[in-house]
Design an enzyme around this catalytic site. Structure first.
Site, PDB file in Angstrom:
ATOM      1  N   GLN A  29     -49.207   9.106  78.219  1.00  0.00           N
ATOM      2  CA  GLN A  29     -49.867   9.311  79.508  1.00  0.00           C
ATOM      3  C   GLN A  29     -50.275   7.957  80.100  1.00  0.00           C
ATOM      4  O   GLN A  29     -51.068   7.227  79.511  1.00  0.00           O
ATOM      5  CB  GLN A  29     -51.104  10.189  79.327  1.00  0.00           C
ATOM      6  CG  GLN A  29     -52.057  10.236  80.500  1.00  0.00           C
ATOM      7  CD  GLN A  29     -51.433  10.877  81.721  1.00  0.00           C
ATOM      8  OE1 GLN A  29     -51.064  10.189  82.660  1.00  0.00           O
ATOM      9  NE2 GLN A  29     -51.314  12.199  81.696  1.00  0.00           N
ATOM     10  N   ARG A  73     -51.955   7.464  82.864  1.00  0.00           N
ATOM     11  CA  ARG A  73     -53.264   7.534  83.505  1.00  0.00           C
ATOM     12  C   ARG A  73     -54.357   7.353  82.448  1.00  0.00           C
ATOM     13  O   ARG A  73     -54.450   8.124  81.497  1.00  0.00           O
ATOM     14  CB  ARG A  73     -53.454   8.877  84.220  1.00  0.00           C
ATOM     15  CG  ARG A  73     -54.694   8.933  85.105  1.00  0.00           C
ATOM     16  CD  ARG A  73     -54.842  10.329  85.677  1.00  0.00           C
ATOM     17  NE  ARG A  73     -53.665  10.734  86.406  1.00  0.00           N
ATOM     18  CZ  ARG A  73     -53.404  10.393  87.669  1.00  0.00           C
ATOM     19  NH1 ARG A  73     -54.261   9.631  88.324  1.00  0.00           N
ATOM     20  NH2 ARG A  73     -52.315  10.791  88.269  1.00  0.00           N
ATOM     21  N   GLN A 115     -49.436  26.837  88.481  1.00  0.00           N
ATOM     22  CA  GLN A 115     -48.321  26.157  87.816  1.00  0.00           C
ATOM     23  C   GLN A 115     -48.689  25.888  86.361  1.00  0.00           C
ATOM     24  O   GLN A 115     -49.640  25.156  86.090  1.00  0.00           O
ATOM     25  CB  GLN A 115     -47.991  24.846  88.530  1.00  0.00           C
ATOM     26  CG  GLN A 115     -46.793  24.127  87.950  1.00  0.00           C
ATOM     27  CD  GLN A 115     -46.499  22.828  88.706  1.00  0.00           C
ATOM     28  OE1 GLN A 115     -47.254  22.440  89.602  1.00  0.00           O
ATOM     29  NE2 GLN A 115     -45.421  22.171  88.349  1.00  0.00           N
ATOM     30  N   GLU A 149     -51.679  17.273  82.480  1.00  0.00           N
ATOM     31  CA  GLU A 149     -52.916  16.996  81.740  1.00  0.00           C
ATOM     32  C   GLU A 149     -54.161  17.274  82.577  1.00  0.00           C
ATOM     33  O   GLU A 149     -55.191  17.684  82.047  1.00  0.00           O
ATOM     34  CB  GLU A 149     -52.931  15.557  81.220  1.00  0.00           C
ATOM     35  CG  GLU A 149     -54.146  15.276  80.349  1.00  0.00           C
ATOM     36  CD  GLU A 149     -54.023  14.024  79.503  1.00  0.00           C
ATOM     37  OE1 GLU A 149     -55.066  13.532  79.044  1.00  0.00           O
ATOM     38  OE2 GLU A 149     -52.902  13.545  79.306  1.00  0.00           O
ATOM     39  N   ARG A 150     -54.085  17.064  83.895  1.00  0.00           N
ATOM     40  CA  ARG A 150     -55.243  17.346  84.743  1.00  0.00           C
ATOM     41  C   ARG A 150     -55.572  18.845  84.708  1.00  0.00           C
ATOM     42  O   ARG A 150     -56.739  19.232  84.638  1.00  0.00           O
ATOM     43  CB  ARG A 150     -54.981  16.906  86.186  1.00  0.00           C
ATOM     44  CG  ARG A 150     -54.972  15.392  86.367  1.00  0.00           C
ATOM     45  CD  ARG A 150     -54.674  14.979  87.797  1.00  0.00           C
ATOM     46  NE  ARG A 150     -55.780  15.339  88.686  1.00  0.00           N
ATOM     47  CZ  ARG A 150     -55.754  16.333  89.567  1.00  0.00           C
ATOM     48  NH1 ARG A 150     -54.688  17.096  89.696  1.00  0.00           N
ATOM     49  NH2 ARG A 150     -56.797  16.563  90.336  1.00  0.00           N
ATOM     50  N   ARG A 151     -54.535  19.684  84.738  1.00  0.00           N
ATOM     51  CA  ARG A 151     -54.756  21.134  84.639  1.00  0.00           C
ATOM     52  C   ARG A 151     -55.354  21.491  83.279  1.00  0.00           C
ATOM     53  O   ARG A 151     -56.248  22.325  83.188  1.00  0.00           O
ATOM     54  CB  ARG A 151     -53.430  21.871  84.844  1.00  0.00           C
ATOM     55  CG  ARG A 151     -53.061  22.113  86.303  1.00  0.00           C
ATOM     56  CD  ARG A 151     -51.605  22.474  86.450  1.00  0.00           C
ATOM     57  NE  ARG A 151     -50.760  21.286  86.439  1.00  0.00           N
ATOM     58  CZ  ARG A 151     -49.470  21.302  86.125  1.00  0.00           C
ATOM     59  NH1 ARG A 151     -48.886  22.436  85.761  1.00  0.00           N
ATOM     60  NH2 ARG A 151     -48.763  20.199  86.152  1.00  0.00           N
ATOM     61  N   GLU A 182     -43.318  11.276  86.204  1.00  0.00           N
ATOM     62  CA  GLU A 182     -44.062  12.305  86.932  1.00  0.00           C
ATOM     63  C   GLU A 182     -45.330  11.708  87.546  1.00  0.00           C
ATOM     64  O   GLU A 182     -45.665  11.971  88.696  1.00  0.00           O
ATOM     65  CB  GLU A 182     -44.434  13.460  85.994  1.00  0.00           C
ATOM     66  CG  GLU A 182     -45.028  14.637  86.735  1.00  0.00           C
ATOM     67  CD  GLU A 182     -46.200  15.281  86.002  1.00  0.00           C
ATOM     68  OE1 GLU A 182     -46.560  16.389  86.376  1.00  0.00           O
ATOM     69  OE2 GLU A 182     -46.775  14.647  85.106  1.00  0.00           O
ATOM     70  N   ARG A 208     -46.454  10.848  91.720  1.00  0.00           N
ATOM     71  CA  ARG A 208     -47.674  11.373  92.359  1.00  0.00           C
ATOM     72  C   ARG A 208     -48.403  10.303  93.163  1.00  0.00           C
ATOM     73  O   ARG A 208     -49.207  10.600  94.026  1.00  0.00           O
ATOM     74  CB  ARG A 208     -48.623  11.940  91.298  1.00  0.00           C
ATOM     75  CG  ARG A 208     -48.113  13.223  90.668  1.00  0.00           C
ATOM     76  CD  ARG A 208     -49.103  13.756  89.652  1.00  0.00           C
ATOM     77  NE  ARG A 208     -48.609  14.950  88.998  1.00  0.00           N
ATOM     78  CZ  ARG A 208     -48.728  16.180  89.480  1.00  0.00           C
ATOM     79  NH1 ARG A 208     -49.338  16.366  90.626  1.00  0.00           N
ATOM     80  NH2 ARG A 208     -48.257  17.211  88.825  1.00  0.00           N
TER      81      ARG A 208
END
Length: 295
Positions: free
Chosen positions: A50, A52, A74, A92-94, A125, A129
């Site tokens: 990741q 972020r 989603q 990962e945010r979800r 991905e 964004r």
């Protein structure tokens, strides 16, 4: 339709078999693999690739409220690990938002991907964004270069970006960690950071970050300060480069004055003497020429 990640995998598109039976089998397996399943949340782990590193907790909280009201629109995408765990590939945010709701299960799609594919999807991905900080973006570029053994030019072509864009981002990774952390926390902008690259002294770069935050400098104010700082340093270096004359002691001054007075008396007597003085590193050299005949 070609996968946006296939160019990185060197064969990510579905291989079309000449045999109809093989095609149907492949389609069935693909359909089965895309089914949404419920996975215990305590068996899911974040993506090790990741890019972020800083998540906006307010936005996660906002997403959590949305999921609470409307559900998960989603599902997240995961892959199965050997120890009955699942690693997040995308979403990962979800996942973080769902954890805040204390749900015991997460809707997910399980895909069979290797480390290289997982890393590429996670990195690309997030790059698409456009929510990453400049440092996170630079780290993502660096990882893609290392994973796929690419040059900056090749990476730029695959991402549809200019090579200078890639190079400028990667250059930020040469800044001190203190400066990089300030970018990650969005305390300074990427343009601030680019201006700091011209300063070679790391301690000064760190000091300038503090000044940016204390004085709320925009990029132009920082550049003007750096320009002034550079000019002062050049002047200081110029002074240091000039040879310094050694201080003359009181006794030496008396000796020199005495010699000059004596020569002046001789000259007043009508003798046309000639003198030459030389100030060397170790001594004063006074050469006196007295003509043999009176002029």
């Amino acid at each position: 339709m070609r996968s946006p990640f296939s160019r990185f995998f060197g064969g990510g598109e579905k291989l079309v078999s000449e045999k109809k039976g093989e095609i149907e089998t492949e389609e069935k397996e693909k359909k089965h693999s895309e089914e949404v399943v419920k996975i215990p949340i305590d068996q899911i782990v974040p993506n090790r690739y990741q890019p972020r590193t800083v998540f906006d907790e307010e936005k996660i909280e906002e997403l959590s409220r949305t999921i609470h009201t409307h559900g998960v629109i989603q599902p997240i995408v995961v892959r199965r690990l050997d120890d009955n765990r699942y690693e997040i590939i995308a979403g990962e945010r979800r996942y973080r938002a769902i954890k805040k709701l204390n749900w015991t299960e997460v809707p997910a799609i399980v895909r069979d991907l290797n480390d290289k594919e997982t890393a590429s999807i996670a990195l690309i991905e997030n790059l698409q964004r456009e929510e990453l900080t400049a440092i996170e973006e630079a780290l993502a570029y660096q990882q893609l270069i290392e994973i796929h053994h690419l040059t900056q030019e090749a990476l730029a072509q695959r991402l549809g970006k200019g090579q200078s864009t890639i190079a400028n981002k990667l250059r930020l990774l040469k800044l001190p960690q203190y400066v990089q952390d300030a970018i990650l926390r969005r305390e300074i902008t990427e343009r601030h950071a680019r201006a700091l690259i011209s300063i070679k002294d790391e301690e000064m770069q760190i000091k300038l970050v503090d000044l940016i935050k204390e004085n709320d400098w925009n990029v132009r104010q920082l550049e003007e300060y750096i320009q002034q700082l550079t000019k002062e340093n050049e002047n200081e270096e110029g002074k240091k480069a000039r040879p310094k004359r050694k201080a003359i002691s009181k006794d030496i001054r008396i000796a020199l004055n005495t010699i000059k007075q004596s020569l002046s008396m001789v000259s007043k007597s009508g003798i046309n003497i000639k003198t030459e003085e030389e100030d060397t590193e170790d001594y004063y050299l006074i050469t006196v020429k007295i003509p043999k005949k009176k002029s």
